[in-house]
Motif scaffolding. Sequence first.
Motif, mmCIF file in Angstrom:
data_model
loop_
_atom_site.group_PDB
_atom_site.id
_atom_site.type_symbol
_atom_site.label_atom_id
_atom_site.label_comp_id
_atom_site.label_asym_id
_atom_site.label_seq_id
_atom_site.Cartn_x
_atom_site.Cartn_y
_atom_site.Cartn_z
ATOM 1 N N ARG A 152 33.988 3.342 22.450
ATOM 2 C CA ARG A 152 35.071 2.357 22.486
ATOM 3 C C ARG A 152 34.558 0.933 22.680
ATOM 4 N NH1 ARG A 152 40.460 4.831 24.833
ATOM 5 N NH2 ARG A 152 41.001 2.681 24.469
ATOM 6 N N TRP A 202 34.848 0.203 16.493
ATOM 7 C CA TRP A 202 36.065 0.575 17.231
ATOM 8 C C TRP A 202 36.950 -0.652 17.432
ATOM 9 C CZ3 TRP A 202 39.120 -0.226 21.431
ATOM 10 C CH2 TRP A 202 40.022 0.793 21.751
ATOM 11 N N GLU A 211 38.679 -1.467 14.204
ATOM 12 C CA GLU A 211 39.735 -0.486 13.936
ATOM 13 C C GLU A 211 40.969 -0.730 14.802
ATOM 14 O OE1 GLU A 211 40.324 4.344 14.326
ATOM 15 O OE2 GLU A 211 38.312 3.551 14.030
ATOM 16 N N HIS A 212 40.783 -1.295 15.974
ATOM 17 C CA HIS A 212 41.878 -1.554 16.922
ATOM 18 C C HIS A 212 42.031 -3.063 17.159
ATOM 19 C CE1 HIS A 212 40.483 2.574 17.684
ATOM 20 N NE2 HIS A 212 41.772 2.810 17.848
ATOM 21 N N GLU A 213 41.895 -3.824 16.112
ATOM 22 C CA GLU A 213 41.857 -5.280 16.195
ATOM 23 C C GLU A 213 43.062 -5.888 16.905
ATOM 24 O OE1 GLU A 213 40.816 -9.024 13.283
ATOM 25 O OE2 GLU A 213 40.840 -7.005 12.481
ATOM 26 N N ALA A 271 44.520 -5.017 19.467
ATOM 27 C CA ALA A 271 44.336 -4.991 20.919
ATOM 28 C C ALA A 271 43.503 -6.171 21.405
ATOM 29 C CB ALA A 271 43.671 -3.687 21.344
#
Length: 125
Positions: free
Chosen positions: A49, A54, A57-59, A61
Amino acid sequence: WLAAAAADPRVLLLRYEDMIADLAGCVARLSAHLGLGYSDAELGKLLPRMTFAWMKEHEAAFAPTSVAWVDKADGFSFVRRGKVGGGKEDLTAAQREAIERACWCADDCYSAVIGKEHTLAGLSP
């Protein structure tokens, strides 16, 4: 300032280049510095994470929340490319020079006084 920070046991210096080269080692150093006591197994679970992949992929956040973010439809991403030296590609020579003038003084110390001439304001992108 860098030498003084390195000699201060309260300060942990981590460079982006080091994190890219050895994320696990840097996270272990950070854990030890903060006295968190994570085991290698626990760090192994956390590391995925902490990678650029990662984050990309979770930009959402990682988008700034303290300011209103304006999408200029220019393809800019807050989580950029995750590679060393990207700033040299994204900033003009004048912008890089302005940052250097604003952040460093002749004695290799941090300059707490930044004059208007040292800001990026007014420089062309």
